[in-house]
Design an enzyme around this catalytic site. Structure first.
Site, mmCIF file in Angstrom:
data_model
loop_
_atom_site.group_PDB
_atom_site.id
_atom_site.type_symbol
_atom_site.label_atom_id
_atom_site.label_comp_id
_atom_site.label_asym_id
_atom_site.label_seq_id
_atom_site.Cartn_x
_atom_site.Cartn_y
_atom_site.Cartn_z
ATOM 1 N N ASP A 186 -6.072 -4.600 0.105
ATOM 2 C CA ASP A 186 -5.387 -4.431 -1.185
ATOM 3 C C ASP A 186 -4.821 -5.758 -1.689
ATOM 4 O O ASP A 186 -4.709 -6.741 -0.931
ATOM 5 C CB ASP A 186 -4.263 -3.385 -1.017
ATOM 6 C CG ASP A 186 -4.079 -2.546 -2.272
ATOM 7 O OD1 ASP A 186 -4.400 -3.032 -3.378
ATOM 8 O OD2 ASP A 186 -3.588 -1.406 -2.143
ATOM 9 N N ASP B 22 -6.185 3.383 -9.543
ATOM 10 C CA ASP B 22 -5.184 4.248 -8.909
ATOM 11 C C ASP B 22 -5.076 5.572 -9.648
ATOM 12 O O ASP B 22 -4.440 6.506 -9.156
ATOM 13 C CB ASP B 22 -3.813 3.555 -8.914
ATOM 14 C CG ASP B 22 -3.658 2.602 -7.737
ATOM 15 O OD1 ASP B 22 -4.499 2.638 -6.829
ATOM 16 O OD2 ASP B 22 -2.691 1.815 -7.736
HETATM 17 C C1 GLA Z 1 -2.215 0.207 -4.194
HETATM 18 C C2 GLA Z 1 -3.511 0.957 -3.986
HETATM 19 C C3 GLA Z 1 -3.217 2.389 -3.599
HETATM 20 C C4 GLA Z 1 -2.367 2.392 -2.353
HETATM 21 C C5 GLA Z 1 -1.094 1.603 -2.570
HETATM 22 C C6 GLA Z 1 -0.319 1.467 -1.283
HETATM 23 O O1 GLA Z 1 -1.549 0.669 -5.314
HETATM 24 O O2 GLA Z 1 -4.307 0.889 -5.123
HETATM 25 O O3 GLA Z 1 -4.407 3.090 -3.394
HETATM 26 O O4 GLA Z 1 -3.112 1.859 -1.294
HETATM 27 O O5 GLA Z 1 -1.389 0.286 -3.049
HETATM 28 O O6 GLA Z 1 0.848 0.759 -1.459
#
Ligand code: GLA
Length: 751
Positions: free
Chosen positions: A492, A562
Site C-alpha cells: 500500500d 477503496d
Molecule cells: C488503504 C487501502 C485499503 C486498506 C487500508 C488499510 O486505504 O486501500 O484497502 O488496506 O489502506 O489501512
C-alpha cells in the site's frame, strides 16, 4: 523525391505543407488490408526510412534532409509493396513558425526555434541552452531497432529504442540520454518520445481522471488546436489522472468501430503526457517525466534512462484498443508474462476488522473464507507495531505482541491447514511519526529542513531515493518473507508527497528525487521477487493511486479503488479496463449497505459485479447467514468455471454503465472463442421497459454454443444451443426488472 515550395502567400505555404503532409502521412483509410507477415524492422537505405510492422500496425519514420528523425506513418498495416517517399523537412508556415515545428519528429531537443513540447531540454554549465538532435547511426536486431541521435555540436547522445510486439502491434519506445561531454549539464525536461498521429481535424481524446474513492472516470473531448496536459505532480502515478490515452478519429458511436491510437506510460512517479494539436491539425503526444519542479544533473559519462512509452493502433475502436492492451499486458508486461496464472480467489480482512486484528479473530475468518472456496487469505492493516489506529506504527514491521503473541506462524499454519495460501498488508514506504523507526531516523523522510513536515493520514513519506532507506526497506521485507511463509503482499501507499526535499544531497541534485525514488522502488520490487519467486504482489495506493505499466512489471494485480460499492464499481471497472486487463483488477464482495453510499444490494448483485475482474471477498463473514454462505459457495464455484475467460479473454462492453445509464452489460470471450460469459446489471426499471436485448460479439459465427444461465432468468424461448451467428444476431432477452438487479449467463462451444 524532392519537393520545393516557393510560394510567398501564406495560403500557398499552408497548402504546400498540407500537400507534403499528405504525401508523408497517408490516412489509415487509404491502406489496404495487410497480409499477416512476420513482425519486422525494415531499413531502406535509399530513402533512409525505417519501417516496423507488427500485428495490424505499420510504423514508419526516417532521416530527413536536415538530419532530423521524421515521423512518417503510424496506423493500419500496409502491404509490403507500398513504399514511402524520402522524408523531407516541411517548409516554414511563415517567418513565425520555423519548419522544426511542423516537421513531425520522433524526438526533439529544445533548441533552434522549437515551440512545441520538447522531448529533451537541457542547460549546459556554460549557460548555453541550445540542443538540436540529429541522426548519427542505427542498429536493427530482430524486432528491435535503436537509433542514435546527437546534438549538432556537443557530445549529448540520445539512443532511441523501438520494440514491436508481434501479436498486438504495440510498440515500446524509450530513450537513453548520455553525457559524453567533459562538463555536467542539467536536464530540465525529459520525455521518452513523441507519437505523431496522421493529421486530422476530427480527433476525440479519451483519458482517465478521478480522486480517492472515485477513480477511473473516462473523459472524452474533441481535440482542438492547443495543448492538453495529462499529469501527476504528486510523486506517484495518482488517482487524479492515469498515464493512458486513447485518441479516436471521427466520432464512431460504436466502441468496436473506428480508428484509435492509444498509449500508456510505464512510470510510477510524477509523469506528464502532453497532447498537442497545431493549426494545421497535426497531433503529437509526448510523454515522460513531469518537467514541473524537475532537474537531473548528468555528469560526464553518466546516462539517464527514460520510462517505457507504449503505443498502439486499432481499427476496432476503443473496444479493440483496450483488447490489444489487455493482451499485451498479459503477454509482455506482468511478472508472469507471457502466460500469467489466473488469479486466485482471495479474502481480505480490512472492511471486516479494520485495525482490530488478532490471532483468534483472523483464524475464525479464515475458516469461514475457506468454507466458500477462497484460495488466499490476506490479513490487512493493523497486525504490526503499535498499530491500533492510523496514528501509529507504520515503520515497525514486527507482529504486535498483544495481537500475535506467538508471531504470525500460528495464523499462517492455520490458513495453510485450510488449504489457502497467506497474504499480508504492508506499507513499506511510509512512516508514522509515532513509531520507533521515526524516532530513530527522523532524517529518513522527504523534507525541507526547518519547514513543516505535512502529515496526511498521520504519516510521512520515507525518502526511498536515499540508499540507506532503500537498503532498510529491502532488508525489512526480505526478513518478513524469509521468516514467514507469505505468498502475497498487498503493498500500500496511502498519501502523496509534500515538501519533497532531499537535504542529504547537494541542492543541485535534490530534484533528482523524482527519478531516483521510483528507480529504487522498482529495484526493491525486482530484488524481492528474484529472492522470493513465489511471492505475488498487489499494488495499492488508497485504491487506484499507483496503477501504471511501470509498476505492473513488478506486481501481479492492483486495487482499483477503496470504493467497494458494487454499483459504483460498474463504472469504476468500466473506466479501469480501458487501460488495464481485468486479470489485475481486484474486486471485493463487501457488506451491504455499502459504507460508501449506504446503498443496499443483494449478495448476488455484489458477487456478479466483482466476478467481472479478479474476485475477492472483503465482507465481514461473521455476520453472514447460512444462506449467504450457500450463495457465496455457489458463486465462487461458478466464478472458477469462467475466471480464465474473464481474466484472459476479450472484453466487449455491450452496454456502458456511464452517463446515468440504467444498464451495464459486459461480455468476455475466451480465446479462441470456446466460452463467453455475460454479466448484466439493471439499476432501476422504468415505465415497464423490458431489459435491452443483448447481442453478443466476438463469437465464432459457425460454431454452436450451449446456453446456460449462471444467475437470473432468460426469456423462455431462449434456445439451449445455437450458432455463434445466432447469439450475435438474434441475441438474448433477459427477464430482469426491479432495482439493482443482476444476471449472468455463459455460452459454451459444443464440441
Ligand atoms: C488503504 C487501502 C485499503 C486498506 C487500508 C488499510 O486505504 O486501500 O484497502 O488496506 O489502506 O489501512
Amino acid at each position: 523525391m524532392k519537393t520545393h515550395c516557393r510560394f510567398s502567400a501564406f495560403v500557398a505555404r499552408v497548402s504546400c505543407v498540407l500537400f507534403l503532409m499528405a504525401l508523408l502521412f497517408f490516412g489509415a483509410s487509404s491502406a489496404a488490408q495487410a497480409p499477416a507477415p512476420q513482425n519486422q524492422v525494415h531499413y531502406d537505405a535509399q530513402t533512409h526510412t525505417f519501417r516496423i510492422d507488427g500485428g495490424s500496425v505499420s510504423y514508419v519514420f526516417g532521416v530527413n534532409n536536415s538530419g532530423e528523425l521524421q515521423s512518417i506513418y503510424w496506423g493500419k498495416r500496409l502491404p509490403e509493396s507500398d513504399s514511402f517517399p524520402t522524408p523531407h523537412s516541411l517548409p516554414a508556415l511563415a517567418s513565425f513558425t520555423p519548419p522544426v515545428n511542423t516537421t513531425p519528429q520522433e524526438f526533439t531537443g529544445w533548441g533552434g526555434g522549437l515551440y512545441t513540447v520538447p522531448d529533451l531540454k537541457v542547460t549546459f554549465s556554460d549557460g548555453n541552452r541550445d540542443l538540436v538532435l540529429h541522426y548519427v547511426s542505427h542498429q536493427v536486431q530482430g524486432s528491435s531497432l535503436t537509433v542514435v541521435l546527437k546534438d549538432i555540436s556537443r557530445a549529448v547522445y540520445v539512443t532511441l529504442s523501438y520494440k514491436m510486439d508481434e501479436a498486438t502491434g504495440i510498440l515500446r519506445r524509450t530513450a537513453l540520454v548520455e553525457n559524453k561531454t567533459d562538463q555536467p549539464f542539467t536536464i530540465e525536461q525529459a520525455a521518452s518520445g513523441t507519437w505523431n498521429l496522421p493529421a486530422a481535424g476530427d480527433y476525440q481524446l479519451n483519458y482517465l481522471t478521478g480522486r480517492w474513492g472515485d477513480e477511473w472516470n473516462l473523459q472524452r473531448e474533441s481535440l482542438h488546436p492547443g495543448k492538453v496536459i495529462l499529469e501527476s505532480r504528486r510523486g506517484s502515478t495518482s488517482h487524479e489522472s492515469n498515464p493512458w490515452f486513447g485518441i479516436e478519429r471521427g466520432g464512431s458511436k460504436d466502441q468496436d468501430h473506428g480508428d484509435v491510437w492509444f498509449g500508456a506510460l510505464g512510470w510510477s512517479g510524477s509523469w506528464q503526457i502532453a497532447v498537442e494539436q497545431n493549426s494545421i491539425m497535426q497531433v503529437r503526444v509526448t510523454g515522460g517525466f513531469n518537467p514541473f519542479d524537475f532537474a537531473y544533473v548528468l555528469h560526464p559519462g553518466e546516462s539517464l534512462q527514460l520510462p517505457d512509452f507504449y503505443g498502439g493502433y486499432s481499427s476496432n475502436g476503443m473496444g479493440g484498443a483496450s483488447r490489444l492492451l489487455h493482451r499485451f499486458e498479459l503477454s509482455s508486461i506482468l511478472p508472469e508474462s507471457p502466460d500469467p496464472r489466473p488469479r486466485p480467489v482471495l479474502y481480505n480482512s480490512w472492511e471486516a476488522t479494520e485495525f482490530n486484528v488478532n490471532e483468534a479473530g483472523q483464524e475464525k475468518l479464515a475458516e469461514e473464507a475457506a468454507s466458500i472456496g477462497v484460495e488466499r487469505f490476506v490479513m490487512d492493516d493493523g497486525w504490526f507495531g503499535e498499530r491500533n489506529t492510523d496514528h501509529a506504527g507504520l515503520g515497525d514491521w514486527y507482529p504486535n505482541p498483544q495481537k500475535f503473541p506467538h508471531g504470525l506462524k500460528p495464523l499462517i499454519d492455520k490458513v495453510h491447514s485450510l488449504g489457502m495460501d497467506f497474504g499480508l498488508w504492508v506499507e513499506p514506504e511510509m512512516v508514522n511519526p509515532d513509531s520507533q523507526l521515526y524516532r530513530q531516523h527522523p532524517d529518513w523522510v522527504l523534507n525541507f529542513p526547518g519547514r513543516p513536515r505535512t502529515e496526511e493520514r498521520n504519516q510521512v513519506v520515507l525518502n526511498l531515493a536515499r540508499p540507506d532507506v532503500k537498503a532498510w526497506v529491502f532488508q525489512t521485507l526480505d526478513k518478513l518473507l524469509t521468516d514467514n511463509e507469505i505468498s502475497f503482499l498487498k503493498w500500500d501507499y496511502n498519501r502523496n508527497w509534500t515538501e519533497p526535499g532531499w537535504p542529504a544531497v547537494s541542492p543541485d541534485q535534490e530534484k533528482e528525487v523524482y527519478v531516483k525514488y521510483v528507480q529504487n522502488l522498482y529495484s526493491i520490487l525486482q530484488e524481492l521477487r528474484a529472492k522470493h519467486p513465489k511471492v505475488e504482489i498487489e499494488s495499492c495506493s488508497g485504491g487506484g493511486g499507483r496503477v501504471d505499466l511501470g509498476i505492473l512489471r513488478y506486481t501481479d494485480e492492483v486495487w482499483p479503488s477503496d470504493n467497494t460499492d458494487p454499483f459504483d464499481r460498474l463504472s469504476i471497472q468500466n473506466g479501469f479496463t480501458y487501460a488495464y486487463t481485468p486479470e489485475v483488477m481486484m474486486a471485493w464482495v463487501t457488506d451491504s449497505p455499502s459504507w460508501m453510499n449506504h446503498r443496499s444490494t443483494s449478495l448476488t448483485y455484489r458477487f456478479l459485479s466483482s466476478m467481472q475482474g479478479s474476485l475477492g471477498i472483503g465482507a465481514n463473514l461473521n455476520k453472514w447467514t447460512p444462506q449467504d454462505f450457500e450463495t457465496a459457495k455457489k458463486l465462487v464455484a461458478q466464478y472458477k468455471q469462467v475466471r480464465g475467460t474473464v481474466q484472459h479473454g476479450a472484453l466487449y462492453r455491450l452496454i456502458s454503465p456511464l452517463h446515468g445509464s440504467e444498464y451495464s452489460v459486459n461480455e468476455y470471450v475466451a480465446s479462441p472463442g470456446d466460452q463467453a460469459v455475460v454479466f448484466a446489471f439493471l439499476h432501476s426499471s422504468q415505465m415497464g421497459n423490458p431489459y435491452p436485448r443483448i447481442y453478443l460479439r466476438g463469437l465464432d459465427p459457425a460454431a454452436r454454443y450451449h446456453f446456460s444461465m449462471m444467475d437470473g432468468q432468460a426469456a423462455s424461448d431462449t434456445p439451449e444451443s445455437a450458432s455463434g451467428e445466432w447469439w450475435m444476431n438474434v441475441g438474448v432477452q433477459l427477464n430482469m426488472r426491479g432495482d439493482l438487479q443482476a444476471s449472468a449467463f455463459a455460452l459454451q462451444r459444443v464440441p
